[in-house]
Design an enzyme around this catalytic site. Structure first.
Site, PDB file in Angstrom:
ATOM      1  N   GLU A  82     -16.615  -7.272   2.932  1.00  0.00           N
ATOM      2  CA  GLU A  82     -17.434  -8.238   2.840  1.00  0.00           C
ATOM      3  C   GLU A  82     -18.999  -7.744   2.229  1.00  0.00           C
ATOM      4  OE1 GLU A  82     -16.874 -12.002   5.592  1.00  0.00           O
ATOM      5  OE2 GLU A  82     -16.790 -10.345   6.427  1.00  0.00           O
TER       6      GLU A  82
ATOM      7  N   HIS B  99     -19.461  -4.974   5.005  1.00  0.00           N
ATOM      8  CA  HIS B  99     -18.511  -5.279   6.256  1.00  0.00           C
ATOM      9  C   HIS B  99     -17.196  -4.570   5.968  1.00  0.00           C
ATOM     10  CE1 HIS B  99     -16.721  -8.001   9.226  1.00  0.00           C
ATOM     11  NE2 HIS B  99     -17.122  -7.039   9.836  1.00  0.00           N
TER      12      HIS B  99
ATOM     13  N   SER C 254     -20.768  -6.376  12.495  1.00  0.00           N
ATOM     14  CA  SER C 254     -19.805  -7.678  12.464  1.00  0.00           C
ATOM     15  C   SER C 254     -20.487  -8.893  12.576  1.00  0.00           C
ATOM     16  CB  SER C 254     -18.709  -7.359  13.284  1.00  0.00           C
ATOM     17  OG  SER C 254     -18.886  -6.101  14.236  1.00  0.00           O
TER      18      SER C 254
ATOM     19  N   ASN D  34     -15.325 -13.184  10.424  1.00  0.00           N
ATOM     20  CA  ASN D  34     -15.323 -13.290  11.781  1.00  0.00           C
ATOM     21  C   ASN D  34     -15.736 -14.576  12.281  1.00  0.00           C
ATOM     22  OD1 ASN D  34     -14.800 -10.683  12.538  1.00  0.00           O
ATOM     23  ND2 ASN D  34     -16.908  -9.944  12.236  1.00  0.00           N
TER      24      ASN D  34
HETATM   25  N1  3HC Z   1      -4.961   6.601   8.246  1.00  0.00           N
HETATM   26  C1  3HC Z   1      -3.924   6.676   7.621  1.00  0.00           C
HETATM   27  N2  3HC Z   1      -2.532   6.111   7.812  1.00  0.00           N
HETATM   28  C2  3HC Z   1      -2.825   5.118   8.635  1.00  0.00           C
HETATM   29  C3  3HC Z   1      -3.755   4.789   9.489  1.00  0.00           C
HETATM   30  C4  3HC Z   1      -4.784   5.687   9.362  1.00  0.00           C
HETATM   31  N3  3HC Z   1      -6.029   5.557  10.176  1.00  0.00           N
HETATM   32  N4  3HC Z   1      -3.247   3.823  10.391  1.00  0.00           N
HETATM   33  C5  3HC Z   1      -2.358   3.411  10.030  1.00  0.00           C
HETATM   34  N5  3HC Z   1      -1.699   4.146   9.218  1.00  0.00           N
HETATM   35  C6  3HC Z   1      -0.590   4.379   8.482  1.00  0.00           C
HETATM   36  C7  3HC Z   1       0.767   4.598   9.180  1.00  0.00           C
HETATM   37  O1  3HC Z   1       0.849   6.037   9.575  1.00  0.00           O
HETATM   38  C8  3HC Z   1       1.992   3.910   8.786  1.00  0.00           C
HETATM   39  O2  3HC Z   1       2.566   4.673   7.710  1.00  0.00           O
HETATM   40  P1  3HC Z   1       4.076   4.811   7.293  1.00  0.00           P
HETATM   41  O3  3HC Z   1       4.218   3.378   6.926  1.00  0.00           O
HETATM   42  O4  3HC Z   1       3.918   5.724   6.217  1.00  0.00           O
HETATM   43  O5  3HC Z   1       4.600   5.041   8.590  1.00  0.00           O
HETATM   44  C9  3HC Z   1       1.273   2.672   7.992  1.00  0.00           C
HETATM   45  O6  3HC Z   1      -0.202   3.057   7.984  1.00  0.00           O
HETATM   46  C10 3HC Z   1       1.423   1.615   9.027  1.00  0.00           C
HETATM   47  O7  3HC Z   1       1.146   1.638  10.388  1.00  0.00           O
HETATM   48  P2  3HC Z   1       1.659   1.707  11.518  1.00  0.00           P
HETATM   49  O8  3HC Z   1       3.368   1.865  11.134  1.00  0.00           O
HETATM   50  O9  3HC Z   1       1.347   2.230  12.551  1.00  0.00           O
HETATM   51  O10 3HC Z   1       1.743   0.141  11.985  1.00  0.00           O
HETATM   52  P3  3HC Z   1       2.050  -1.216  11.449  1.00  0.00           P
HETATM   53  O11 3HC Z   1       2.915  -1.409  10.353  1.00  0.00           O
HETATM   54  O12 3HC Z   1       2.093  -2.187  12.786  1.00  0.00           O
HETATM   55  O13 3HC Z   1       0.566  -1.309  10.828  1.00  0.00           O
HETATM   56  C11 3HC Z   1      -1.777  -2.256  10.951  1.00  0.00           C
HETATM   57  C12 3HC Z   1      -0.623  -1.377  11.468  1.00  0.00           C
HETATM   58  C13 3HC Z   1      -2.067  -1.662   9.361  1.00  0.00           C
HETATM   59  C14 3HC Z   1      -2.896  -2.009  11.460  1.00  0.00           C
HETATM   60  C15 3HC Z   1      -1.184  -3.587  11.052  1.00  0.00           C
HETATM   61  O14 3HC Z   1      -0.643  -3.796  12.235  1.00  0.00           O
HETATM   62  C16 3HC Z   1      -2.229  -4.455  10.405  1.00  0.00           C
HETATM   63  O15 3HC Z   1      -2.472  -5.041   9.451  1.00  0.00           O
HETATM   64  N6  3HC Z   1      -3.006  -5.382  11.637  1.00  0.00           N
HETATM   65  C17 3HC Z   1      -3.906  -6.231  11.193  1.00  0.00           C
HETATM   66  C18 3HC Z   1      -5.374  -5.368  11.188  1.00  0.00           C
HETATM   67  C19 3HC Z   1      -6.554  -6.246  11.108  1.00  0.00           C
HETATM   68  O16 3HC Z   1      -6.673  -7.419  11.086  1.00  0.00           O
HETATM   69  N7  3HC Z   1      -7.651  -5.759  11.027  1.00  0.00           N
HETATM   70  C20 3HC Z   1      -8.772  -6.533  10.937  1.00  0.00           C
HETATM   71  C21 3HC Z   1      -9.551  -6.719  12.201  1.00  0.00           C
HETATM   72  S1  3HC Z   1     -11.088  -7.638  12.339  1.00  0.00           S
HETATM   73  C22 3HC Z   1     -12.048  -6.545  11.845  1.00  0.00           C
HETATM   74  O17 3HC Z   1     -11.969  -5.376  11.457  1.00  0.00           O
HETATM   75  C23 3HC Z   1     -13.715  -6.824  11.664  1.00  0.00           C
HETATM   76  C24 3HC Z   1     -14.586  -6.631  12.736  1.00  0.00           C
HETATM   77  O18 3HC Z   1     -15.816  -6.870  12.295  1.00  0.00           O
HETATM   78  C25 3HC Z   1     -14.158  -7.054  13.917  1.00  0.00           C
END
Ligand code: 3HC
Length: 390
Positions: free
Chosen positions: A150, A138, A117, A189
């Site tokens: 990325e 990434h 990252s 990031n």
């Molecule tokens: N595998 C399969 N399905 C999954 C899953 C996984 N690992 N994780 C979540 N799901 C599914 C859930 O089962 C759910 O399905 P459904 O709608 O049929 O019930 C659906 O995805 C939505 O999940 P949730 O209901 O649990 O929760 P949310 O609706 O709150 O969504 C989230 C969760 C997708 C994580 C959402 O909150 C989100 O988009 N958050 C932002 C995440 C983000 O910004 N990520 C980037 C971080 S920065 C990064 O990674 C870079 C690094 O370098 C730091």
């Protein structure tokens, strides 16, 4: 070059997800980690995730996908792979060791990618005898859900490797955004940390409470998570690592201690069950409760991130459209950051930057591009032009 087998090194949060994505896209996968404990845990997590996808009828045969992945503590299973993706902890020496090993074990045609990252790709590439075939790829957490990848060339990466990696990202059903050249923290990031820095500054200076910042992020900006909530989700140790890399490599800091304090207290967010918020159990995320309304101004909260993005646009690293793609597909923003800025008004963004800069925060110095747009009256949607044309 045809890619049929992908080696993934590191079976943690990102590694197991990347292996799953690769297997879902039909590739044969070799997943390597240092202990069978990690590998068994990864297998369980992949299996759970595949079952969820099967329940939702997004795949028909979870077992067939899992069967495409072989697990091992030995790099031997990577010796016939065409592409490697490394996702081990963010320690340069560790990554260099992994790359040295991959370079020895893998065929000479193979490309070696890192999911780092924040660590410079060039520093990792130098551990190998195929620097031109080393690249940044990434992914975002959770890799199965987030669409963005990325693609970051180091100063050594050749065109063929860049094109191959972009093509692979597409074959993995991802949306690639390629940087013109490598900068610390890449696009995603740099913006992410800037959002957190402003959030942190507002809380530490007494302007707002954590829950108020997060309420504005979720309820007014319509982000899927609050900013402190997202930091907890990503891991506060990961956040602090990226923050440090940016500062060490010359990005002006925003003095703010909350994140480092949490890490020193070993409250790392979702993974330990406690960060800025408390979660049901270590590793188990549940949406946090936030107040419906908040006095935090969305323009102020976005200001530092918009300034950072405008610096990247000004320097030709990516376009405004690319920044928007990164935030929509890497962070599930409902719309792009530059579009949001155009909506709240670039004049408002600039005013906030000037105000905070006047308080002694050097990082908030407005970029020439932003100042120019405002002085030309291009303040966003209301005037038909800002970072985008309407
Ligand atoms: N595998 C399969 N399905 C999954 C899953 C996984 N690992 N994780 C979540 N799901 C599914 C859930 O089962 C759910 O399905 P459904 O709608 O049929 O019930 C659906 O995805 C939505 O999940 P949730 O209901 O649990 O929760 P949310 O609706 O709150 O969504 C989230 C969760 C997708 C994580 C959402 O909150 C989100 O988009 N958050 C932002 C995440 C983000 O910004 N990520 C980037 C971080 S920065 C990064 O990674 C870079 C690094 O370098 C730091």
């Amino acid at each position: 070059m045809m890619i049929s087998k992908i080696a993934v090194v590191g079976a943690g949060t990102m590694g197991h997800g990347i292996a799953e994505v690769a297997a879902l896209s039909g590739f044969e996968v070799a997943l390597i980690d240092i202990s069978w404990d990690f590998l068994n845990k990864a297998k369980e997590r992949i299996s759970e995730s595949l079952n969820k996808l099967a329940e939702r009828k997004q795949i028909s045969d979870a077992k067939a996908v899992l069967d495409r992945i072989s697990f091992n503590t030995s790099y031997d299973i990577a010796k016939d792979a065409d592409f490697a993706i490394e996702a081990v902890p963010e320690k340069l020496e560790l990554k260099r060791t992994v790359f040295r090993t991959l370079d020895t074990v893998m065929p000479s045609h193979a490309v070696l990618a890192t999911n780092t990252s924040s660590i410079p790709i060039s520093d990792i590439a130098e551990a190998t005898n195929r620097k031109e075939k080393v690249i940044g790829m990434h992914f975002f957490n959770p890799p199965v859900i987030m669409k963005l990848v990325e693609v970051i060339p180091s100063k050594y990466t050749n065109r063929e490797t860049i094109d191959l990696t972009i093509d692979l990202a597409k074959k993995m059903n991802k949306i690639p955004v390629s940087l013109k050249y490598e900068i610390p923290g890449f696009v995603s990031n740099r913006i992410f940390i800037r959002l957190l820095q402003e959030a942190c500054r507002e809380v530490e200076s007494g302007e707002a409470k954590i829950e108020e910042v997060d309420s504005t992020a979720r309820n007014k900006l319509k982000l899927p998570m609050g900013l402190f909530e997202l930091a907890d989700y990503v891991g506060l140790d990961v956040v602090v690592d990226i923050w440090n890399v940016l500062v060490v490599r010359g990005t002006p800091d925003v003095n703010c201690l909350m994140f480092k304090t949490k890490v020193n207290e070993k409250n790392l967010g979702v993974k330990t069950g406690k960060g800025f918020y408390t979660y049901p159990a270590p590793g188990k995320y549940a949406k946090v409760q936030l107040p419906e309304s908040s006095k935090v101004d969305p323009a102020r909260l976005l200001s530092l991130a918009v300034n950072e993005a405008s610096w990247m646009i000004e320097n030709g690293i990516v376009s405004a459209k690319d920044v928007d793609t990164v935030m929509i597909y890497g962070f599930n923003f409902p719309k792009g950051l530059m579009e949001m800025a155009d909506e709240v008004g670039l004049d408002k963004i600039l005013k906030n930057l000037e105000d905070i800069y006047s308080k002694g925060y050097q990082a908030y110095k407005p970029t020439e591009l932003l100042s120019k747009l405002v002085s030309e009256g291009k303040i966003g949607k209301s005037k038909g032009e800002g970072f985008h044309k309407y």
